[in-house]
Design an enzyme around this catalytic site. Structure first.
Site, PDB file in Angstrom:
ATOM      1  N   ARG A   1       0.362   4.539  19.929  1.00 17.09           N
ATOM      2  CA  ARG A   1       0.977   5.689  20.552  1.00 17.09           C
ATOM      3  C   ARG A   1       2.072   5.242  21.497  1.00 17.09           C
ATOM      4  O   ARG A   1       2.002   4.159  22.073  1.00 17.09           O
ATOM      5  CB  ARG A   1      -0.063   6.503  21.317  1.00 17.09           C
ATOM      6  CG  ARG A   1      -0.867   7.436  20.455  1.00 17.09           C
ATOM      7  CD  ARG A   1      -1.936   8.169  21.241  1.00 17.09           C
ATOM      8  NE  ARG A   1      -1.401   8.773  22.480  1.00 17.09           N
ATOM      9  CZ  ARG A   1      -2.173   9.412  23.361  1.00 17.09           C
ATOM     10  NH1 ARG A   1      -3.487   9.493  23.151  1.00 17.09           N
ATOM     11  NH2 ARG A   1      -1.660   9.934  24.430  1.00 17.09           N
TER      12      ARG A   1
ATOM     13  N   ARG B   1       0.835  -1.191   0.000  1.00 17.34           N
ATOM     14  CA  ARG B   1       0.000   0.000   0.000  1.00 17.34           C
ATOM     15  C   ARG B   1       0.877   1.252   0.000  1.00 17.34           C
ATOM     16  O   ARG B   1       2.004   1.254   0.431  1.00 17.34           O
ATOM     17  CB  ARG B   1      -0.910   0.020   1.228  1.00 17.34           C
ATOM     18  CG  ARG B   1      -2.015  -1.012   1.215  1.00 17.34           C
ATOM     19  CD  ARG B   1      -2.825  -0.981   2.492  1.00 17.34           C
ATOM     20  NE  ARG B   1      -3.539   0.284   2.678  1.00 17.34           N
ATOM     21  CZ  ARG B   1      -3.293   1.134   3.659  1.00 17.34           C
ATOM     22  NH1 ARG B   1      -2.325   0.897   4.519  1.00 17.34           N
ATOM     23  NH2 ARG B   1      -3.995   2.240   3.788  1.00 17.34           N
TER      24      ARG B   1
ATOM     25  N   LYS C   1       5.036  -7.173  11.596  1.00 17.03           N
ATOM     26  CA  LYS C   1       4.277  -7.518  10.405  1.00 17.03           C
ATOM     27  C   LYS C   1       4.648  -8.907   9.910  1.00 17.03           C
ATOM     28  O   LYS C   1       5.814  -9.208   9.643  1.00 17.03           O
ATOM     29  CB  LYS C   1       4.520  -6.493   9.299  1.00 17.03           C
ATOM     30  CG  LYS C   1       3.643  -6.713   8.067  1.00 17.03           C
ATOM     31  CD  LYS C   1       3.714  -5.545   7.116  1.00 17.03           C
ATOM     32  CE  LYS C   1       2.852  -5.747   5.892  1.00 17.03           C
ATOM     33  NZ  LYS C   1       2.822  -4.566   5.002  1.00 17.03           N
TER      34      LYS C   1
END
Length: 350
Positions: free
Chosen positions: A347, A146, A211
């Site tokens: 975060r 992407r 990932k």
């Protein structure tokens, strides 16, 4: 129907018309012979493949770029130290069983991009979902993710393939498609007792915030339909350290998770069958049918995140479910908001 390009020349290990084959094709022919992990002399390799010892030697020097490690012993020959388990048409057909007839599967040694290959074929194909066109390769040299990112792999260390699916409706009705593909991947991995994997909105599969897999969906068609979806999937199986270091995010592979080398054919066949199932359901009911299941897999549900947009702006908030169209809900300082695009990350300190 399963085909393997160059299968005759590979199976017989003969290069009767050597000048017509590229150096890369010769390299794959040699590597097929060396896949047994045994030492093969240059003379025997040359005789088997119908080429000179010099060609064998020069070609094997080029294979280092694929992540291939070849041991050369003077007076004995060559041994492939880290041979791969090749994608195999017979194994895939057997594992697909009665589902085999639903797919037209092409296996290549190398392609720039499996997505690009199918996109370029759309105008030439009479596209139906029976059979389903699938393209896979051992080495993808220009794989895409992407936002124009690059999907990096070496020879046989990942499962990289693309599937072409025809939807009768227009593209606007297909929101949530990437999330459904993630569900198919999770279901298959958990079927093989890989239970600690999670999803990251909108298209990644994670293990411990690293990932493991990703998808790239590209649509073509008319406003009101039909729409053709090229669904690209990449799953890391055994990435070498040099590739992991070249990727600008934390990545992992199935070898790291399970502690063993898994046969890509087995997971590939199971995933094709599951993809066909979820795409048929999605075509009929949309993402709302899968929404609750997807939320249960989301790694960041209820967590404080940053959502980064293509223009570099950032919004912070707490993930609070997804909607029936696959959009992400964040509880922000300005209230609860929904987003259809963006790249999500945790975060700091959460």
């Amino acid at each position: 129907m399963v085909t393997f390009l160059l299968s005759n020349f590979i199976t017989a290990h003969k290069l009767s018309a050597l000048p017509f084959y590229s150096m890369r094709e010769i390299a794959f022919a040699i590597l097929r012979v060396l896949s047994d992990g045994q030492t093969h002399s240059g003379t025997k390799l040359g005789h088997s493949l119908g080429c000179s010892r010099a060609t064998i030697s020069n070609t094997l020097k080029e294979t280092a770029q694929y992540g291939v490690e070849i041991e050369k012993t003077m007076g004995k020959g060559y041994r492939w130290i880290n041979p791969i388990c090749w994608l195999n048409k017979n194994c895939l057909s057997y594992k697909l069983g009665t589902n085999c007839s639903f797919f037209r599967l092409e296996l290549f040694h190398t392609l720039p991009s499996t997505n690009t290959f199918l996109l370029n074929s759309i105008n030439e194909l009479l596209i139906t979902n029976n059979p389903i066109h699938v393209v896979a390769c051992e080495l993808q040299t220009n794989g895409r993710g992407r936002r124009a990112s690059r999907w990096q792999t070496g020879l046989g260390d990942s499962l990289t393939f693309s599937l072409l699916w025809r939807f009768e409706q227009g593209a606007s009705s297909l929101s949530g498609l990437s999330l459904v593909i993630g569900i198919a991947i999770i279901r298959v991995l958990r079927h093989f007792s890989i239970n600690t994997v999670k999803l990251k909105w909108p298209n990644d599969v994670l293990y411990s915030n690293q990932k493991l897999a990703g998808t790239l969906i590209e649509l073509r068609g008319e406003m009101l339909g039909p729409t053709y979806a090229v669904i690209g999937i990449g799953i890391n199986f055994n990435l070498p350290l040099r590739i992991k270091k070249s990727i600008d995010q934390l990545v992992c592979d199935l070898n790291l998770i399970t502690g063993r080398i898994l046969d890509r054919n087995i997971i590939f066949a199971a995933l094709l069958s599951e993809l066909r199932h979820v795409l048929m359901v999605f075509s009929k009911f949309g993402f709302s049918y899968f929404r609750k299941e997807w939320v249960g897999y989301h790694a960041y549900e209820g967590r404080q995140v940053k959502l980064m947009f293509p223009d570099k702006s950032i919004i912070e908030g707490t993930v609070d479910n997804v909607n029936d169209d696959g959009s992400l809900n964040l509880v922000t300082s300005l209230g609860r908001k929904s987003f259809n695009i963006g790249e999500i990350s945790l975060r700091c300190g959460t």
